[in-house]
Motif scaffolding. Structure first.
Motif, mmCIF file in Angstrom:
data_model
loop_
_atom_site.group_PDB
_atom_site.id
_atom_site.type_symbol
_atom_site.label_atom_id
_atom_site.label_comp_id
_atom_site.label_asym_id
_atom_site.label_seq_id
_atom_site.Cartn_x
_atom_site.Cartn_y
_atom_site.Cartn_z
ATOM 1 N N PHE A 1 -31.114 -6.609 39.397
ATOM 2 C CA PHE A 1 -31.286 -7.661 40.407
ATOM 3 C C PHE A 1 -31.156 -7.102 41.817
ATOM 4 N N GLY A 2 -32.085 -7.473 42.673
ATOM 5 C CA GLY A 2 -32.023 -7.001 44.060
ATOM 6 C C GLY A 2 -33.011 -7.755 44.910
ATOM 7 N N ALA A 3 -33.342 -7.190 46.054
ATOM 8 C CA ALA A 3 -34.270 -7.745 47.048
ATOM 9 C C ALA A 3 -33.589 -8.721 47.997
ATOM 10 N N GLU A 4 -32.353 -9.095 47.707
ATOM 11 C CA GLU A 4 -31.608 -9.970 48.624
ATOM 12 C C GLU A 4 -30.117 -9.705 48.427
ATOM 13 N N ALA A 5 -29.337 -10.099 49.422
ATOM 14 C CA ALA A 5 -27.895 -9.862 49.347
ATOM 15 C C ALA A 5 -27.264 -10.756 48.292
ATOM 16 N N TRP A 6 -26.307 -10.234 47.562
ATOM 17 C CA TRP A 6 -25.532 -11.025 46.599
ATOM 18 C C TRP A 6 -24.145 -10.428 46.534
ATOM 19 N N ILE B 1 -30.007 -3.348 42.537
ATOM 20 C CA ILE B 1 -31.064 -2.375 42.888
ATOM 21 C C ILE B 1 -31.498 -2.677 44.310
ATOM 22 N N TYR B 2 -31.703 -1.608 45.076
ATOM 23 C CA TYR B 2 -32.024 -1.784 46.489
ATOM 24 C C TYR B 2 -33.313 -1.042 46.809
ATOM 25 N N GLY B 3 -34.013 -1.543 47.796
ATOM 26 C CA GLY B 3 -35.178 -0.829 48.286
ATOM 27 C C GLY B 3 -35.863 -1.634 49.358
ATOM 28 N N LEU B 4 -36.827 -1.014 49.998
ATOM 29 C CA LEU B 4 -37.601 -1.729 51.012
ATOM 30 C C LEU B 4 -39.012 -1.173 51.027
ATOM 31 N N THR B 5 -39.956 -2.046 51.300
ATOM 32 C CA THR B 5 -41.370 -1.693 51.244
ATOM 33 C C THR B 5 -41.662 -0.422 52.047
ATOM 34 N N GLU B 6 -41.089 -0.360 53.241
ATOM 35 C CA GLU B 6 -41.412 0.732 54.152
ATOM 36 C C GLU B 6 -41.095 2.104 53.530
ATOM 37 N N ILE B 7 -40.045 2.136 52.682
ATOM 38 C CA ILE B 7 -39.594 3.417 52.122
ATOM 39 C C ILE B 7 -40.157 3.642 50.721
ATOM 40 N N SER B 8 -40.735 2.659 50.115
ATOM 41 C CA SER B 8 -41.523 2.685 48.872
ATOM 42 C C SER B 8 -41.438 1.362 48.137
ATOM 43 N N GLY B 9 -40.239 0.744 48.100
ATOM 44 C CA GLY B 9 -40.071 -0.498 47.347
ATOM 45 C C GLY B 9 -38.754 -0.426 46.597
ATOM 46 N N PRO B 10 -38.579 -1.222 45.529
ATOM 47 C CA PRO B 10 -37.317 -1.178 44.792
ATOM 48 C C PRO B 10 -37.087 0.219 44.213
ATOM 49 N N VAL C 1 -23.100 -31.369 47.633
ATOM 50 C CA VAL C 1 -24.305 -32.185 47.398
ATOM 51 C C VAL C 1 -24.627 -32.219 45.903
ATOM 52 N N GLN C 2 -25.561 -33.113 45.558
ATOM 53 C CA GLN C 2 -25.910 -33.317 44.142
ATOM 54 C C GLN C 2 -26.425 -32.036 43.488
ATOM 55 N N PRO C 3 -26.175 -31.875 42.198
ATOM 56 C CA PRO C 3 -26.761 -30.721 41.516
ATOM 57 C C PRO C 3 -28.283 -30.724 41.714
ATOM 58 N N LYS C 4 -28.861 -29.553 41.902
ATOM 59 C CA LYS C 4 -30.321 -29.350 42.016
ATOM 60 C C LYS C 4 -30.941 -29.939 43.270
ATOM 61 N N SER C 5 -30.117 -30.293 44.284
ATOM 62 C CA SER C 5 -30.737 -30.888 45.476
ATOM 63 C C SER C 5 -31.105 -29.824 46.512
ATOM 64 N N ILE C 6 -30.630 -28.604 46.341
ATOM 65 C CA ILE C 6 -31.044 -27.536 47.263
ATOM 66 C C ILE C 6 -32.252 -26.830 46.633
ATOM 67 N N THR C 7 -33.333 -26.735 47.422
ATOM 68 C CA THR C 7 -34.583 -26.193 46.878
ATOM 69 C C THR C 7 -34.364 -24.792 46.329
ATOM 70 N N ARG C 8 -34.822 -24.575 45.080
ATOM 71 C CA ARG C 8 -34.701 -23.265 44.442
ATOM 72 C C ARG C 8 -35.839 -22.363 44.919
ATOM 73 N N SER C 9 -35.511 -21.077 45.065
ATOM 74 C CA SER C 9 -36.600 -20.178 45.420
ATOM 75 C C SER C 9 -36.861 -19.277 44.230
ATOM 76 N N GLU C 10 -38.132 -18.923 44.069
ATOM 77 C CA GLU C 10 -38.468 -18.027 42.963
ATOM 78 C C GLU C 10 -38.417 -16.587 43.431
ATOM 79 N N GLY C 11 -38.406 -16.416 44.752
ATOM 80 C CA GLY C 11 -38.287 -15.074 45.307
ATOM 81 C C GLY C 11 -36.946 -14.967 45.986
ATOM 82 N N LYS C 12 -36.978 -14.541 47.250
ATOM 83 C CA LYS C 12 -35.717 -14.408 47.968
ATOM 84 C C LYS C 12 -35.224 -15.797 48.389
ATOM 85 N N ALA C 13 -33.941 -16.059 48.201
ATOM 86 C CA ALA C 13 -33.396 -17.379 48.526
ATOM 87 C C ALA C 13 -33.329 -17.598 50.036
#
Ligand code: DLL
Length: 432
Positions: free
Chosen positions: A210-215, A234-243, A411-423
């Motif tokens: 798991f990576g691409a965002e802070a956790w 796992i860490y990485g960034l596009t500029e340096i190649s990716g994950p 707030v209610q369960p599931k009321s914050i929009t889920r993201s499929e990519g970076k939150a």
């Protein structure tokens, strides 16, 4: 450690690693000076020539490169090889300003796949595994990167891409996925959906990459527990190649940087001065082994520290600590530096799910912070008084962690929009 472990490289002595990097920096500086006018002009402006660079000790003489440089040079200005030698582009997920594009030759793709293969192997992957890739495919590097790494390991690769949770779970159960690759926030969402459907006993996952965002460490524990897996950063960034620029091993104690391809540095973000190992600062990378798009001293804006001590797993490559935020997603609220990851740590310690949002505003010239967090379904059926009590406890815990008051709204369960990519963790209304 598995038959795909590249022992000679990953456990090389520090002297050997330094030798690769000394040779690498001399070579890449010559290459870009000869082939990339943008670099030549930057170096000329500082009066530095390739002859001044004899080893990594001379790196401090070289100019930094930033995202602004990449945008200025868009699209072809930093290409170090003729376009006909390139076989792929990828692009950053940024939505503002000009996009940043990175180019790859076939060897660059191989280098990147190798990085991701090492990450999969470090997470226990072999050719017996079913690698379920739920990172997005396309311009984003997550999907293509882990896909390439999984092929290299010889695992059965499921190129799921992100979204369509029903289909994800269907394939996960039908094909017996053993390694899940996605953002940690999507992993938490999948864990929640598995729990709700009561299908945990049909899931064969053993590891997640798991990576691409802070956790946070707390979020790791939560996902590990809910999915019954070991979760690797796992860490990485596009500029340096990716994950795969760096990845965790079974010790889960920092991410090994692929030092045969990349030189990591930590600098003081204000002065640009290099900082010693163990000190927290901005991470800077030089991708000396890349052909099409090598970057020298690229400022990532990511905050971490580095250690070069040998890891218990036997790997000798330097490790970067779990990312502590970015110099630019660091919020300054009432003059206090606040990282969303600190808030997350408090929330999870308080038994809350990692579905939260920070809303920052300015009222009467004063900053305000509101933390919205979803209740668990159990809490949702609690008495109002119990909910209010919990809110107060979180306010106190946040005050003690951040040093400022934050309003807390359950707030209610599931009321914050889920993201499929970076939150999307922060809504800063002060900028509008
Ligand atoms: O996020 C590449 C990637 C894909 C990494 C899949 C890991 C897994 P970009 O879209 O260019 O590339 O975003 C890079 O994401 O500078 C960090 O701020 C952040 N980031 C990446 N990995 C982590 C991580 C991909 N493990 C930017 N922890 C980086 C915290 C991360 N932040």
């Amino acid at each position: 450690m598995g038959k795909y472990f590249q022992e000679e490289i990953e456990t090389a002595s520090r002297e050997e690693i330094e030798q690769w990097q000394n040779d690498g920096i001399v070579d890449v500086v010559k290459r870009v000076y000869e082939n990339v006018p943008y670099y030549r002009e930057k170096m000329d402006a500082l009066g530095v020539t390739p002859d001044d660079i004899k080893s990594t000790k001379d790196m401090h003489k070289l100019p930094f490169l930033t995202k602004d440089d990449l945008r200025d040079a868009y699209p072809y200005g930093l290409l170090a090889r003729p376009l006909k030698d390139c076989v792929r582009i990828q692009s950053t997920s940024g939505t503002t300003g000009r996009r940043v594009v990175a180019f790859y030759t076939m060897n660059d793709i191989h280098l990147w796949d190798t990085c991701c293969a090492r990450a999969i192997v470090a997470a226990g992957g072999t050719d017996e595994d079913v690698v379920h890739v739920s990172y997005g495919y396309g311009l984003f590097t997550g999907g293509p990167g882990l896909n390439g790494g999984s092929h290299m390991v010889g695992s059965l690769t499921l190129p799921m891409s992100s979204g369509n949770t029903d289909r994800q779970l269907q394939f996960m159960t039908d094909l017996g996925s053993t390694i899940l690759c996605c953002t940690p926030s999507y992993a938490a969402y999948l864990a929640e959906s598995i729990h709700e459907r009561g299908i945990k006993d049909q899931i064969k996952l053993k590891a997640g990459i798991f990576g691409a965002e802070a956790w946070s460490e707390e979020m790791r524990k939560d996902i590990q527990e809910k999915l019954g897996i070991k979760a690797y950063d796992i860490y990485g960034l596009t500029e340096i190649s990716g994950p795969g620029v760096s990845f965790e091993c079974e010790c889960q104690d920092g991410m090994h940087v692929n030092e045969d391809y990349f030189i990591p540095e930590i600098i003081d973000p204000k002065t640009g001065e290099p900082l010693p190992d163990g000190e927290k600062g901005e991470l800077v990378f030089t991708s000396f082994a890349k052909e099409a798009f090598p970057l020298i001293r690229y400022r990532t804006k990511d905050i971490t520290y580095i250690t070069r001590e040998k890891c218990k797993c036997g790997r000798t490559h330097a490790r970067i600590h779990r990312l502590m935020g970015r110099t630019d997603d660091m919020l300054i609220i009432k003059g206090v530096n606040v990282f969303p990851s600190q808030v997350e740590e408090v929330l999870i310690n308080q038994g809350m799910p990692a579905n939260y949002q920070l809303i920052v505003d300015r009222v009467n010239n004063s900053d305000t912070l509101e933390v919205r967090v979803e209740m668990t379904p159990e809490m949702f059926s609690d008495e109002l008084a119990a909910v209010e009590k919990k809110e107060k406890e979180i306010v106190a815990a946040l005050k003690s962690m951040l040093g400022i008051y934050a309003k807390v709204k359950l707030v209610q369960p599931k009321s914050i929009t889920r993201s499929e990519g970076k939150a999307v963790r922060v809504i800063d209304n002060r900028k509008i």
